[in-house]
Design a protein around this motif. Sequence first.
Motif, PDB file in Angstrom:
ATOM      1  N   GLU A  13       0.870  -1.199   0.166  1.00  0.00           N
ATOM      2  CA  GLU A  13      -0.034  -0.116   0.073  1.00  0.00           C
ATOM      3  C   GLU A  13       0.892   1.289  -0.014  1.00  0.00           C
ATOM      4  O   GLU A  13       1.918   1.173   0.665  1.00  0.00           O
ATOM      5  CB  GLU A  13      -0.881   0.026   1.242  1.00  0.00           C
ATOM      6  N   SER A  14       0.345   2.278  -0.633  1.00  0.00           N
ATOM      7  CA  SER A  14       1.061   3.641  -0.524  1.00  0.00           C
ATOM      8  C   SER A  14       2.426   3.586  -1.298  1.00  0.00           C
ATOM      9  O   SER A  14       3.411   4.123  -0.535  1.00  0.00           O
ATOM     10  CB  SER A  14       0.986   4.220   0.605  1.00  0.00           C
ATOM     11  N   SER A  15       2.658   2.527  -2.092  1.00  0.00           N
ATOM     12  CA  SER A  15       3.908   2.560  -2.700  1.00  0.00           C
ATOM     13  C   SER A  15       4.165   3.218  -4.166  1.00  0.00           C
ATOM     14  O   SER A  15       5.279   2.956  -4.713  1.00  0.00           O
ATOM     15  CB  SER A  15       4.589   1.088  -2.452  1.00  0.00           C
ATOM     16  N   GLY A  16       2.877   3.824  -4.577  1.00  0.00           N
ATOM     17  CA  GLY A  16       3.166   4.410  -5.724  1.00  0.00           C
ATOM     18  C   GLY A  16       2.574   3.574  -7.119  1.00  0.00           C
ATOM     19  O   GLY A  16       3.241   3.909  -8.267  1.00  0.00           O
ATOM     20  N   LYS A  17       2.029   2.161  -6.949  1.00  0.00           N
ATOM     21  CA  LYS A  17       1.477   1.402  -7.872  1.00  0.00           C
ATOM     22  C   LYS A  17       0.666   2.216  -8.996  1.00  0.00           C
ATOM     23  O   LYS A  17       1.111   2.049 -10.143  1.00  0.00           O
ATOM     24  CB  LYS A  17       1.036   0.109  -7.566  1.00  0.00           C
ATOM     25  N   THR A 114       7.236  -1.849  -6.611  1.00  0.00           N
ATOM     26  CA  THR A 114       7.551  -0.385  -6.239  1.00  0.00           C
ATOM     27  C   THR A 114       7.869  -0.646  -4.804  1.00  0.00           C
ATOM     28  O   THR A 114       7.192  -1.097  -3.828  1.00  0.00           O
ATOM     29  CB  THR A 114       6.247   0.383  -6.330  1.00  0.00           C
ATOM     30  N   ALA A 115       9.060   0.103  -4.607  1.00  0.00           N
ATOM     31  CA  ALA A 115       9.516   0.261  -3.302  1.00  0.00           C
ATOM     32  C   ALA A 115       8.699   0.961  -2.488  1.00  0.00           C
ATOM     33  O   ALA A 115       8.183   2.190  -2.807  1.00  0.00           O
ATOM     34  CB  ALA A 115      10.994   0.759  -3.099  1.00  0.00           C
ATOM     35  N   PRO A 116       8.734   0.725  -1.036  1.00  0.00           N
ATOM     36  CA  PRO A 116       7.948   1.768  -0.016  1.00  0.00           C
ATOM     37  C   PRO A 116       9.026   2.768   0.275  1.00  0.00           C
ATOM     38  O   PRO A 116       8.981   2.807   1.642  1.00  0.00           O
ATOM     39  CB  PRO A 116       7.470   0.781   1.053  1.00  0.00           C
ATOM     40  N   ASP A 117       9.573   3.442  -0.511  1.00  0.00           N
ATOM     41  CA  ASP A 117      10.491   4.471   0.087  1.00  0.00           C
ATOM     42  C   ASP A 117       9.844   5.897  -0.023  1.00  0.00           C
ATOM     43  O   ASP A 117      10.599   6.884  -0.145  1.00  0.00           O
ATOM     44  CB  ASP A 117      11.762   4.401  -0.993  1.00  0.00           C
ATOM     45  N   SER A 118       8.520   6.126  -0.364  1.00  0.00           N
ATOM     46  CA  SER A 118       8.041   7.594  -0.276  1.00  0.00           C
ATOM     47  C   SER A 118       7.206   7.538   1.052  1.00  0.00           C
ATOM     48  O   SER A 118       6.990   6.462   1.658  1.00  0.00           O
ATOM     49  CB  SER A 118       7.050   7.787  -1.423  1.00  0.00           C
ATOM     50  N   PRO A 119       6.814   8.812   1.573  1.00  0.00           N
ATOM     51  CA  PRO A 119       6.228   8.869   2.523  1.00  0.00           C
ATOM     52  C   PRO A 119       4.799   8.007   2.676  1.00  0.00           C
ATOM     53  O   PRO A 119       4.186   8.252   1.653  1.00  0.00           O
ATOM     54  CB  PRO A 119       5.756  10.400   2.868  1.00  0.00           C
ATOM     55  N   GLU A 155      12.731   2.093  -7.337  1.00  0.00           N
ATOM     56  CA  GLU A 155      13.099   2.931  -6.218  1.00  0.00           C
ATOM     57  C   GLU A 155      13.070   4.302  -6.570  1.00  0.00           C
ATOM     58  O   GLU A 155      13.531   4.848  -7.703  1.00  0.00           O
ATOM     59  CB  GLU A 155      14.278   2.475  -5.543  1.00  0.00           C
ATOM     60  N   GLY A 156      12.751   5.466  -5.607  1.00  0.00           N
ATOM     61  CA  GLY A 156      12.880   6.648  -6.155  1.00  0.00           C
ATOM     62  C   GLY A 156      11.743   7.378  -6.400  1.00  0.00           C
ATOM     63  O   GLY A 156      10.698   6.950  -6.145  1.00  0.00           O
ATOM     64  N   SER A 157      11.976   8.448  -7.034  1.00  0.00           N
ATOM     65  CA  SER A 157      10.894   9.560  -7.305  1.00  0.00           C
ATOM     66  C   SER A 157      10.091   8.784  -8.554  1.00  0.00           C
ATOM     67  O   SER A 157      10.791   7.870  -9.332  1.00  0.00           O
ATOM     68  CB  SER A 157      11.371  10.724  -7.719  1.00  0.00           C
ATOM     69  N   ARG A 161      11.822   6.208 -11.209  1.00  0.00           N
ATOM     70  CA  ARG A 161      11.131   4.961 -11.688  1.00  0.00           C
ATOM     71  C   ARG A 161      10.927   4.688 -13.122  1.00  0.00           C
ATOM     72  O   ARG A 161      11.039   3.875 -13.641  1.00  0.00           O
ATOM     73  CB  ARG A 161       9.889   4.702 -11.057  1.00  0.00           C
ATOM     74  N   LEU A 162      10.407   5.977 -13.803  1.00  0.00           N
ATOM     75  CA  LEU A 162      10.181   5.749 -15.196  1.00  0.00           C
ATOM     76  C   LEU A 162      11.535   5.570 -15.915  1.00  0.00           C
ATOM     77  O   LEU A 162      11.410   4.945 -16.730  1.00  0.00           O
ATOM     78  CB  LEU A 162       9.526   7.115 -15.685  1.00  0.00           C
TER      79      LEU A 162
END
Length: 172
Positions: A13-17, A114-119, A155-157, A161-162
């Motif tokens: 959850e909340s990892s930017g998928k 997607t890594a969980p590396d964002s808030p 990972e990252g922004s 990721r793109l």
Amino acid sequence: MTAVQRIAILGAESSGKSTLSEALAAHYGTVWVPEYLREFVDVQGRVPYEHDQFGIARTQREREQAVLARAKRFLFCDTTPLMTALYSRVYWGRVDAQLARLEAVHDYDRTFVTAPDSPWEPDGLQRESEEVRQMVHRMLLETLDARGIPYVLLEGSLPQRLRQVEKLLGPA
């Protein structure tokens, strides 16, 4: 005509998928399959019960099939039955037989995690906590490794990721 590659976008959850799936579809001029669970929660006004899990996963796969003919080169799939089964293990400690059979068919051409590396951000009824996010991420990587499913950790922004994906899939 080249066959369309189905790309699984997995993550806690909340990892930017969803953000990544939509951005990749726009970048490559194709379509993507949004996560059906989000629609389920919005329509039902509740999180799923255990008996809802198979129907959610089945609908996710049906929607992939429904848009496949419109895809160009790639079809980006925001989650798969594997994630539904993983969350069944988290919340109920088991996966029913129908869902287990569906989740066993991980027939995607590529799998990105997607890594969980964002808030961590709350999202109504669908999100639990940072602790659950980290636990699910670990469980996902362990599951993929145990099943021998190759994956790339993104990972990252979003722009980072793109770029990671474009290095693997080629230019748009």
